[in-house]
Motif scaffolding. Structure first.
Motif, PDB file in Angstrom:
ATOM      1  N   GLY A 136     -10.957   3.119  -6.162  1.00 16.78           N
ATOM      2  CA  GLY A 136     -10.155   2.842  -7.339  1.00 16.78           C
ATOM      3  C   GLY A 136     -10.899   2.979  -8.658  1.00 16.78           C
ATOM      4  O   GLY A 136     -11.909   3.681  -8.770  1.00 16.78           O
ATOM      5  N   ILE A 137     -10.408   2.238  -9.666  1.00 18.26           N
ATOM      6  CA  ILE A 137     -10.884   2.429 -11.040  1.00 18.26           C
ATOM      7  C   ILE A 137     -12.250   1.802 -11.275  1.00 18.26           C
ATOM      8  O   ILE A 137     -12.910   2.100 -12.263  1.00 18.26           O
ATOM      9  N   GLY A 138     -12.712   0.914 -10.382  1.00 21.21           N
ATOM     10  CA  GLY A 138     -14.033   0.309 -10.519  1.00 21.21           C
ATOM     11  C   GLY A 138     -14.069  -0.820 -11.538  1.00 21.21           C
ATOM     12  O   GLY A 138     -13.092  -1.097 -12.244  1.00 21.21           O
TER      13      GLY A 138
ATOM     14  N   ALA B 217       0.829  -1.206   0.000  1.00 17.99           N
ATOM     15  CA  ALA B 217       0.000   0.000   0.000  1.00 17.99           C
ATOM     16  C   ALA B 217       0.866   1.259   0.000  1.00 17.99           C
ATOM     17  O   ALA B 217       0.588   2.225  -0.723  1.00 17.99           O
ATOM     18  N   GLU B 218       1.926   1.249   0.799  1.00 15.35           N
ATOM     19  CA  GLU B 218       2.814   2.423   0.864  1.00 15.35           C
ATOM     20  C   GLU B 218       3.494   2.654  -0.472  1.00 15.35           C
ATOM     21  O   GLU B 218       3.664   3.796  -0.905  1.00 15.35           O
ATOM     22  N   ARG B 219       3.900   1.587  -1.137  1.00 16.39           N
ATOM     23  CA  ARG B 219       4.563   1.749  -2.438  1.00 16.39           C
ATOM     24  C   ARG B 219       3.624   2.364  -3.473  1.00 16.39           C
ATOM     25  O   ARG B 219       4.063   3.101  -4.349  1.00 16.39           O
TER      26      ARG B 219
ATOM     27  N   GLY C  13       1.183   4.390  -2.666  1.00 18.43           N
ATOM     28  CA  GLY C  13       0.666   5.651  -2.148  1.00 18.43           C
ATOM     29  C   GLY C  13      -0.794   5.569  -1.765  1.00 18.43           C
ATOM     30  O   GLY C  13      -1.532   6.561  -1.848  1.00 18.43           O
ATOM     31  N   VAL C  14      -1.224   4.383  -1.356  1.00 22.78           N
ATOM     32  CA  VAL C  14      -2.616   4.155  -0.971  1.00 22.78           C
ATOM     33  C   VAL C  14      -2.689   3.988   0.548  1.00 22.78           C
ATOM     34  O   VAL C  14      -1.891   3.245   1.133  1.00 22.78           O
ATOM     35  N   SER C  15      -3.630   4.651   1.174  1.00 23.69           N
ATOM     36  CA  SER C  15      -3.794   4.513   2.624  1.00 23.69           C
ATOM     37  C   SER C  15      -4.837   3.448   2.925  1.00 23.69           C
ATOM     38  O   SER C  15      -5.827   3.305   2.203  1.00 23.69           O
ATOM     39  N   VAL C  16      -4.583   2.711   4.003  1.00 16.62           N
ATOM     40  CA  VAL C  16      -5.494   1.637   4.413  1.00 16.62           C
ATOM     41  C   VAL C  16      -6.011   1.962   5.812  1.00 16.62           C
ATOM     42  O   VAL C  16      -5.220   2.207   6.730  1.00 16.62           O
ATOM     43  N   ARG C  17      -7.335   1.953   5.954  1.00 16.49           N
ATOM     44  CA  ARG C  17      -7.941   2.288   7.236  1.00 16.49           C
ATOM     45  C   ARG C  17      -8.849   1.142   7.680  1.00 16.49           C
ATOM     46  O   ARG C  17      -9.606   0.586   6.889  1.00 16.49           O
TER      47      ARG C  17
ATOM     48  N   TYR D 213      -5.804  -1.896  -7.619  1.00 17.17           N
ATOM     49  CA  TYR D 213      -6.642  -1.156  -8.553  1.00 17.17           C
ATOM     50  C   TYR D 213      -7.031   0.228  -8.025  1.00 17.17           C
ATOM     51  O   TYR D 213      -7.999   0.826  -8.495  1.00 17.17           O
ATOM     52  N   SER D 214      -6.272   0.719  -7.039  1.00 20.56           N
ATOM     53  CA  SER D 214      -6.431   2.093  -6.569  1.00 20.56           C
ATOM     54  C   SER D 214      -5.263   2.924  -7.094  1.00 20.56           C
ATOM     55  O   SER D 214      -4.199   2.407  -7.438  1.00 20.56           O
ATOM     56  N   ASP D 215      -5.452   4.225  -7.127  1.00 12.54           N
ATOM     57  CA  ASP D 215      -4.417   5.148  -7.578  1.00 12.54           C
ATOM     58  C   ASP D 215      -3.795   5.864  -6.374  1.00 12.54           C
ATOM     59  O   ASP D 215      -4.394   5.893  -5.285  1.00 12.54           O
ATOM     60  N   PRO D 216      -2.598   6.426  -6.535  1.00 12.81           N
ATOM     61  CA  PRO D 216      -1.965   7.161  -5.427  1.00 12.81           C
ATOM     62  C   PRO D 216      -2.916   8.209  -4.855  1.00 12.81           C
ATOM     63  O   PRO D 216      -3.572   8.959  -5.585  1.00 12.81           O
TER      64      PRO D 216
END
Length: 596
Positions: free
Chosen positions: A528-530, A463-465, A467-471, A502-505
């Motif tokens: 993400g892109i859906g 996730a860090e690579r 740039g996606v945050s996980v909550r 499939y999410s973007d930064p």
């Protein structure tokens, strides 16, 4: 006159609504809807080929006008065949453009066809109202069972040949399901016992083979008809083996007897031989009668009765009932009972044949499934050995100071490729193990909150690579299910890794676990892109990759979600997906709560 310009025959009046029960028709309608959802066409219609060689429209999806005009209507397949022969074939599909039609096929369609109404677009590749796409669906013996029609493409344009080939491959399971439903309806119609008075026939088990059935019929029916001999001859054997050689009198008598019993089937009668008399029609010559009478006199036979066996309009054989001279004379009431027995026995024979075929198909499917699982397992094991060698040597090369700097990029590319192969082999092994009955599920009590936290830790670096945050939404109480911890960790990991991939930064992935009625629900929401509606219908198919170009740029094996669904199903749960292109995706995994 040129044959192609011969006028079409006048449309004959055909009896309608002759195929299947309401349940059979509903099944075909569901298949039509399912197939339509997997194609870029709005309309899907299915015609079933009846026993009288008539094609009857059984299902029409998404065209109320055509449904009102055509549903239940029938037309001869033989007159439609020339229309289909003018088309171009792409896999199971035949495309027939309006400009390819001959004057004869235009006349045929005017007589037997239907012209849909919708607004056509402009352009050389525009779909026209009288364009056709059909698939002739055949069984394993290459006999036509149904015709499937697709109409009104979503984009209003004629499909390309490659698109039809790909669509044909994708719909093979759907085509097989339609053929199986048609075959099943035919078999069930033939094996249905209608006469409750024939209790001895009803003693035959549905799982009984043909030889067992005939043995049961002989033992039960011989006594019932006070017969000194009771035999069953099925027509497929090609000769009346049960009739003694002398009575058969050679080929000439056999053919006469065959004609007599076939006519008796059509007229709903039996053939009765008694000393000095043949109670039937005039098919037998004097020479035939002389042979029969001589045999009966020499063997002490008082009566010989030939009863037709048949079901579903098909004559399939003969019952031979023999009585001695000192037994009561054959009566008219016995003829009526014998005809009932012939019909009941005919249904039982067809049922036994269907059962034997079903057993053969089941055995073939089991062998095929076992071979498939073994092949996947073997290939995966064989792949992992050389992959391990590659990765090991790559590690040595990358740590060596003697490797030129220019080679580092190539080594990194080899490493990425080898790791993808390793993941593929691991996924194949997992898929094979999940479908293997030798690996049953071992259940223990597991708190899904802890599983969620473990999976997030494993995917945090990825996730860090990106740039996606996980909550993780807080959950105050444990949410306990029963199952295999490693498999459930794999479920959460697959859901989370897909959401990250499939999410973007700058996007966020949100995870939660909560109780809903008797289920514990794991939910994963991303921005993400859906996923498109078309892709959602194939989302859990093995090796399926999205048709979205943006998604295809992101590596994957196409096995993550199929593995996820198999694990969830093993645990008695289900998976739902809600998504919109460009907005995001929500995946919900519902598992039975431990205390449910």
């Amino acid at each position: 006159m040129d044959e192609r310009q011969q006028p079409a025959p006048a449309a004959e009046r055909v009896r309608t609504d002759m195929w299947g029960t309401p349940a059979d028709r509903q099944a075909i309608a569901r298949f039509a809807e399912s197939i339509a959802e997997q194609t870029p066409f709005k309309v899907c219609a299915i015609e079933v080929l009846r026993a009288d060689r008539m094609l009857e429209f059984v299902a029409i999806h998404n065209n109320p006008d055509a449904e009102a005009k055509l549903l239940g209507q029938a037309r001869p397949f033989d007159v439609m065949a020339p229309v289909y022969e003018t088309g171009a074939t792409y896999g199971a599909f035949t495309f027939i453009a309006r400009e390819w039609r001959t004057p004869q096929t235009y006349d045929l369609l005017e007589t037997y066809g239907y012209m849909p109404t919708f607004e056509e677009i402009e352009g050389p590749d525009a779909w026209h109202t009288d364009d056709m796409i059909v698939a002739l669906l055949t069984d394993e013996d290459d006999r036509l069972r149904a015709v499937l029609h697709l109409d009104e493409p979503e984009d209003g344009r004629r499909p390309k040949g490659d698109d039809l080939l790909e669509l044909s491959d994708r719909l093979q399971l759907g085509f097989t399901a339609v053929v199986n439903a048609v075959e099943r309806e035919e078999l069930l119609q033939r094996v249905r016992f209608a006469d409750l008075t024939r209790r001895f026939i009803r003693q035959a088990s549905n799982a009984m083979g043909l030889d067992e059935l005939l043995e049961l019929a002989h033992s039960k029916l011989r006594e019932g008809f006070s017969a000194t001999d009771f035999q069953v001859h099925l027509r497929e054997s090609g000769t009346y083996k049960v009739i003694p050689e002398k009575m058969r009198g050679g080929r000439f008598l056999f053919e006469a007897l065959d004609l007599m019993v076939e006519r008796a089937w059509r007229t709903n009668t039996v053939v009765v031989f008694e000393p000095g008399e043949v109670w039937a029609d005039d098919i037998l010559t004097a020479e035939h009668v002389m042979v029969v009478e001589k045999f009966m006199s020499s063997t002490g036979i008082g009566t010989c009765v030939l009863v037709p066996i048949g079901a579903a309009g098909e004559f399939i054989g003969t019952i031979v009932i023999v009585r001695a001279l000192d037994t009561p004379r054959w009566t008219a009431s016995e003829s009526v009972a014998a005809l009932d027995v012939g019909r009941d026995l005919g249904r039982a024979v067809l049922n036994a044949r269907a059962h034997e075929r079903e057993q053969q198909l089941t055995e073939q499917l089991l062998r095929l499934d076992a071979y498939r699982s073994q092949l996947i397992s073997t290939m995966s094991h064989e792949l992992r050995n050389p992959i391990g060698v590659i990765l090991g040597h790559l590690e040595l090369l990358e740590s060596s100071p003697d490797v030129p700097h220019d080679w580092q990029r190539s080594l990194a590319a080899i490493g990425r490729g080898a790791q993808r192969l390793d993941r593929l082999a691991e996924d194949l092994l997992t898929l094979s193990r999940l479908g293997n009955p030798a690996h049953p599920l071992e259940r223990v009590r597991i708190d899904l909150v802890g599983v969620l936290e473990e999976a997030v830790e494993m995917q945090q670096l990825a996730a860090e690579r990106r740039g996606v945050s996980v909550r993780i939404e807080p959950c105050e109480q444990p949410q306990v299910v029963e199952g295999d911890r490693a498999e459930l960790v794999r479920v959460v990991t697959n859901v989370l890794s897909n959401a990250i991939k499939y999410s973007d930064p700058g996007d966020q992935v949100t995870l939660s676990v909560a109780r809903e009625d008797e289920c514990v629900v794991l939910e994963c929401r991303d921005e993400g892109i859906g996923i498109s509606e078309t892709d959602r219908s194939m989302l859990f198919a093995e090796f399926f990759r999205s048709t979205n170009p943006d998604a295809l740029k992101r590596p994957g094996t196409g096995l993550g979600l199929p593995i996820l669904r198999r694990i969830v199903q093993r645990h008695g749960g289900r998976v739902t997906v809600d998504s919109e292109l460009g907005v995001g995706t929500t995946i919900r995994v519902l598992l039975p709560a431990a205390d449910a």
